[in-house]
Design an enzyme around this catalytic site. Structure first.
Site, PDB file in Angstrom:
ATOM      1  N   GLY A  15       1.176   3.475  -8.949  1.00 42.76           N
ATOM      2  CA  GLY A  15       2.421   4.183  -9.276  1.00 42.76           C
ATOM      3  C   GLY A  15       2.353   4.770 -10.676  1.00 42.76           C
ATOM      4  O   GLY A  15       1.823   4.139 -11.584  1.00 42.76           O
ATOM      5  N   ARG A  76      -3.002   6.294  -4.292  1.00 42.03           N
ATOM      6  CA  ARG A  76      -3.593   5.051  -3.800  1.00 42.03           C
ATOM      7  C   ARG A  76      -4.679   5.470  -2.806  1.00 42.03           C
ATOM      8  O   ARG A  76      -4.412   6.208  -1.874  1.00 42.03           O
ATOM      9  CB  ARG A  76      -2.536   4.183  -3.103  1.00 42.03           C
ATOM     10  CG  ARG A  76      -1.413   3.780  -4.074  1.00 42.03           C
ATOM     11  CD  ARG A  76      -0.328   2.914  -3.463  1.00 42.03           C
ATOM     12  NE  ARG A  76       0.929   3.085  -4.188  1.00 42.03           N
ATOM     13  CZ  ARG A  76       1.318   2.308  -5.223  1.00 42.03           C
ATOM     14  NH1 ARG A  76       0.586   1.301  -5.615  1.00 42.03           N
ATOM     15  NH2 ARG A  76       2.453   2.543  -5.853  1.00 42.03           N
ATOM     16  N   ASP A 107      -2.152  -4.064 -11.356  1.00 42.03           N
ATOM     17  CA  ASP A 107      -3.115  -5.093 -10.969  1.00 42.03           C
ATOM     18  C   ASP A 107      -3.963  -4.667  -9.767  1.00 42.03           C
ATOM     19  O   ASP A 107      -5.150  -5.002  -9.694  1.00 42.03           O
ATOM     20  CB  ASP A 107      -2.398  -6.413 -10.695  1.00 42.03           C
ATOM     21  CG  ASP A 107      -1.459  -6.335  -9.513  1.00 42.03           C
ATOM     22  OD1 ASP A 107      -0.768  -5.295  -9.377  1.00 42.03           O
ATOM     23  OD2 ASP A 107      -1.425  -7.278  -8.709  1.00 42.03           O
ATOM     24  N   THR A 130       2.373   0.294 -15.846  1.00 41.86           N
ATOM     25  CA  THR A 130       3.313   0.048 -14.748  1.00 41.86           C
ATOM     26  C   THR A 130       4.695  -0.174 -15.335  1.00 41.86           C
ATOM     27  O   THR A 130       4.837  -0.792 -16.390  1.00 41.86           O
ATOM     28  CB  THR A 130       2.911  -1.175 -13.896  1.00 41.86           C
ATOM     29  OG1 THR A 130       4.096  -1.699 -13.264  1.00 41.86           O
ATOM     30  CG2 THR A 130       2.313  -2.278 -14.743  1.00 41.86           C
ATOM     31  N   ASP A 132       6.838  -2.080 -14.193  1.00 42.79           N
ATOM     32  CA  ASP A 132       7.381  -3.389 -13.793  1.00 42.79           C
ATOM     33  C   ASP A 132       7.123  -4.516 -14.785  1.00 42.79           C
ATOM     34  O   ASP A 132       7.713  -5.582 -14.672  1.00 42.79           O
ATOM     35  CB  ASP A 132       6.815  -3.792 -12.420  1.00 42.79           C
ATOM     36  CG  ASP A 132       7.419  -2.962 -11.298  1.00 42.79           C
ATOM     37  OD1 ASP A 132       8.439  -2.292 -11.536  1.00 42.79           O
ATOM     38  OD2 ASP A 132       6.863  -2.964 -10.199  1.00 42.79           O
ATOM     39  N   ASP A 134       4.622  -6.575 -15.073  1.00 43.66           N
ATOM     40  CA  ASP A 134       4.330  -7.769 -14.278  1.00 43.66           C
ATOM     41  C   ASP A 134       2.848  -8.116 -14.298  1.00 43.66           C
ATOM     42  O   ASP A 134       2.306  -8.646 -13.334  1.00 43.66           O
ATOM     43  CB  ASP A 134       4.804  -7.555 -12.831  1.00 43.66           C
ATOM     44  CG  ASP A 134       4.146  -6.343 -12.182  1.00 43.66           C
ATOM     45  OD1 ASP A 134       3.461  -5.589 -12.896  1.00 43.66           O
ATOM     46  OD2 ASP A 134       4.309  -6.165 -10.972  1.00 43.66           O
ATOM     47  N   ARG A 176       9.512  -4.898  -7.455  1.00 43.68           N
ATOM     48  CA  ARG A 176       9.289  -5.532  -6.167  1.00 43.68           C
ATOM     49  C   ARG A 176       8.947  -7.001  -6.346  1.00 43.68           C
ATOM     50  O   ARG A 176       9.373  -7.855  -5.589  1.00 43.68           O
ATOM     51  CB  ARG A 176       8.163  -4.801  -5.420  1.00 43.68           C
ATOM     52  CG  ARG A 176       8.448  -4.691  -3.938  1.00 43.68           C
ATOM     53  CD  ARG A 176       7.587  -3.649  -3.260  1.00 43.68           C
ATOM     54  NE  ARG A 176       8.085  -2.301  -3.513  1.00 43.68           N
ATOM     55  CZ  ARG A 176       7.420  -1.187  -3.238  1.00 43.68           C
ATOM     56  NH1 ARG A 176       6.204  -1.256  -2.722  1.00 43.68           N
ATOM     57  NH2 ARG A 176       7.952  -0.030  -3.480  1.00 43.68           N
TER      58      ARG A 176
END
Lengths: 327, 327, 327, 327
Positions: A15, A76, A107, A130, A132, A134, A176
């Site tokens: 993303g 992707r 990741d 990212t 996120d 995370d 997510r």
């Protein structure tokens, strides 16, 4: 391992996130400064396979530090999961003489890089890109700060309407697997409840609290929920609330993809610049297959196969602050 | 009709829109300037019924011109649909001595004002406050300009991601009966297709065009659809496209309530100030039961019962410009 | 020292900074949560002297987390420099029964708190609120992140014009003693030169470099200068450049007070919330005369008399990154 | 005059303004749609003289509608004032076969176009691109709406600080000959005084009013002054005020070049798109040497030599509204 790197490729994968362009710019200009040749690989790993690889000059990255998205595009790649795909990618790198790789992504992208580097002897440096936040091994990820600021600007606007109408809004933000966008944007906008995957969500307690607030005429309320919360998201929360409090004027707002775009914040531009600069340094020093993060304001290196999605613990203190401050 | 007005009430009704506060400020300060007493009526017509009516001073409206929402709050009042509700409202106005009313809202609010004024002899002035720009008798409505600017900022962000991923985005904007937000924001962001209730949407032609674009590798596309388009909105458009072009990377984004909030644009603050000022003037001059709009840069008066939702014709020229410029 | 605190006062002092309202909100609500009474002291120390002190409720701080400025207003008080002024301030606190103080401001405000607390036995907790990020003992100060983001948004706009005209812009940002706003905003916008008080500015080398860039037709350039740089600021830099490169199209832009205002960034709201919460905790625990900062993501306590303007060292690495990336 | 135009050139000239890129995009895509060849002329008239002329494709203008500045760059050309310069420019156009010209800029640019077109038989269409909105024959100019919105965002920030400190701010906005930016931004931010070149500024009355406000403790005030006001600008106003009210806490803020840049507003993108589209239409229809404006929502054509800087009358009503609303 310590052979000198002369030609490097840089790609963005997974993303997109705001600040990726600032990282690309830093990789390109630092590489050129060290008399390397630098190549831009389009559309992530897919561009390696399709030989969509272009030489980068200082001008190629002029005036992009402030742009959202990624000039190298991202994707992707299913082909890269296959040995044939990776072989083809390697052949293309070899054709251009590329002997070092900088991968900006999450990741999943790092796992790809790790696998590729194990099969073919190309040193890979990962940079956490990212929204996120995370990834284990970094306090920051490129794009997170911009994404939360986009989220709070949106939620501030929604509060105008919530206040005008005495309404309850359930706002779903991205994340997510990680609740950081929800947690930070929820605290920053004074949300009454923040529902995230890292903590068990007691939805009945939430409804109890709304009921109690209704009794004392506190009608304006906001719930921020991460898309990955175990309740299932904003629409699921709505239907639970509707059942018990059908007369409450309740609305859902799913912020969606606006959180990915936009001009990066100062922090994201700085982090991206610093990490991009460090990536080339690491390649020069013969490091390979590490992700570069920032922890306690210092560069921090993590082996690529350890740079996984982090099950980070959300501090108890923050959850307590949320409760007290939103009262 | 020409009896002098001494005490006026101001209220906001229906959906909130940015600039309502600027209009309230103008009504209050112009009223005070003319030595009137001014009262703020909370939560639209419901506040009249509940006697939620507060005296306003110059300070009451300090530092609000730049705020979204409405300090008087707004609501849709069911009670006001009943003769008993309206009688109660009238009694409350009488109690305070209020002999003139300024109603900021949409066509539904104006119908209420008209009915009320027919039953009880209170002159009412309507000001068009709605983000949808769907009121006959005015080129502008308070809030529209802010809403479209919010929409284009959001869509600009989405385009960053669309470009990075070569994706198709279907973006739904507000507008249940009017396609203005969709039309303006779609043109301003270079959307390939704009689907609005005012024109017949040929969804098959849209899919044909996407297919053709795919053939010539133009993969980044944006469709802006008004929530009131006859297709049913973004999710319905998605499912139609998915059927014929299942491999296309297509996403939906529903902008939702962020379009209602936020600090009003310069234009909305000016319009609101001018209309609020004019409303008091009109009450002083003995005008009643009109909506004040702006047409061709001049004040324009429309009888309240004519200030209905406009079935405005979208100019053919704009639809042609959309096609040519997005190519 | 360890006597229980029951009634606390909170004030903002010195230059205002975005996020102060979020800190006030956190102090008030955390205090109320612990069953304390909380008082807002208006206009910094001057309000203590003038007894401009108001009780705060949960509602008093509703809907302010997103507002710039400070609802308690701020001022620099000359009277507080005198023993008589401080005595009067103390008497007023006593009158209200206030037995703990939270001071949000910069190093000057902390010196005042220290002096006051030495004379009268009132525990004081300082929270670093300044856009300049120039306080020892904290990696962050409330307002800095917002100020640099405001600066980069402004500089991004200026770059549009610089690019359109092939112009050199000299942009002055705030920072009388500290170059952080200049450094961060300069890196984040790709400025060619960043002039700050922490490093010796070789203005002749800057002009040499501009001359060299002109030769190779790189005409768009930006210099970001801190107001406290030893050159004297943007106008002084302009006159030096004009002497040696008179034909260059060079403009000055002084960003000024826009850097102080605006809705606080997510980071500033979080920091402010966390510090405000911690301030009450510290008073409860009997701590006194400390500033609470954040270092390496943890709360960090500094004696108020050590919380001075920091002569922080700007990392050599950043200065090298600036040179390489802006090439 | 009515010979068919096949190849057109487009250029931006004079000061840049947000929305120029949207206009360029519209000219290019509309030209291509009509099977014309379209050329971009760099740096205004200077690029014509230097033969800095590039063919434009649909892709050349992709993703620019939202960008500030101008991708064709702009300049003021001294050479174009000379017959030799214009001859050289004509020869270059001829070399490329360019037989029609679209000039986006202000009145100075139009005078150049008029002169050029008189000497050499090339039809020229002017589009009003200036942030000052000071061209006769158009209610709008490309860039004005963005500039005032940038100004009010900045002034809103300054008000945060003004409120926090009870300060008077004197804010200078752009507008050498026209006070529109000052007037609109001043009304929209609730400024107490607005000083513009179109009206006689009674600076003593302004100071009287400040003195009177001080007496009744209204200490927060903002004065917005156009750079072209006959007082001389913000610094001059400051020194006058300082003389009579030396104890008042008064600051100056000159917004400067941030007003020229930034992503264009929705309105500016729409106007620019519509005018760019119309320009090609006009060339096709054999029109020449006109400026296309918009009046009362309709296209309006003005002979280039009449499209001068307008001494527009500021409506008395607005000046009255300013006084009443800021009270």
């Amino acid at each position: 391992m310590s052979k000198k790197v002369h030609k490097i490729g840089v790609l963005t994968s997974g993303g997109d996130s705001p600040g990726m362009n600032a990282a690309i710019r830093a990789v390109v200009r630092t590489g050129l400064y060290h008399n390397m040749e630098v190549f831009g690989i389009m559309r992530g790993y897919q561009g390696m396979i399709d030989d969509d690889i272009v030489p980068m000059h200082s001008r190629s990255v002029a005036n992009i530090i402030q742009r959202g998205g990624t000039i190298l595009k991202t994707a992707r790649s299913k082909d890269f999961y296959t040995p044939e795909g990776r072989k083809k990618a390697y052949d293309n790198l070899k054709k251009h003489g590329i002997d070092g790789l900088v991968v900006i992504g999450g990741d999943g992208s790092f796992r790809g890089a790790q696998k590729f580097s194990n099969e073919f002897d190309i040193p890979c440096i990962g940079l956490p890109g990212t929204i996120d936040k995370d990834i284990a091994g970094s306090d920051f990820t490129i794009g997170f700060d911009t994404a939360v600021n986009t989220a709070i600007e949106a939620i501030d606007k929604i509060r105008d309407t919530a206040d005008a109408h005495d309404r309850l809004f359930i706002i779903e933000v991205m994340g997510r697997d990680a609740g950081y966008i929800a947690l930070h944007s929820g605290i920053a906008t004074g949300a009454e409840h923040i529902l995230i995957p890292e903590t068990k969500t007691d939805i009945e307690a939430v409804v109890d609290s709304l009921e109690e607030k209704e009794r004392r005429k506190k009608l304006v309320n906001m719930i921020v929920v991460a898309e990955g919360d175990e309740t299932g998201g904003a629409n699921e929360v709505l239907s639970i609330i509707k059942k018990r409090l059908p007369h409450l004027d309740t609305r859902v707002c799913i912020l969606g993809h606006i959180q990915r775009g936009g001009s990066p914040s100062c922090l994201d531009r700085l982090i991206a610049s610093r990490l991009g600069y460090a990536a080339v340094d690491c390649l020069l020093e013969g490091k390979h297959n590490i992700m570069i993060g920032i922890m306690n304001n210092k560069l921090h290196f993590t082996a690529l196969d350890k740079a996984v999605k982090a099950k980070q613990r959300i501090s108890e203190e923050w959850m307590k602050i949320v409760k007290i401050l939103a009262s």
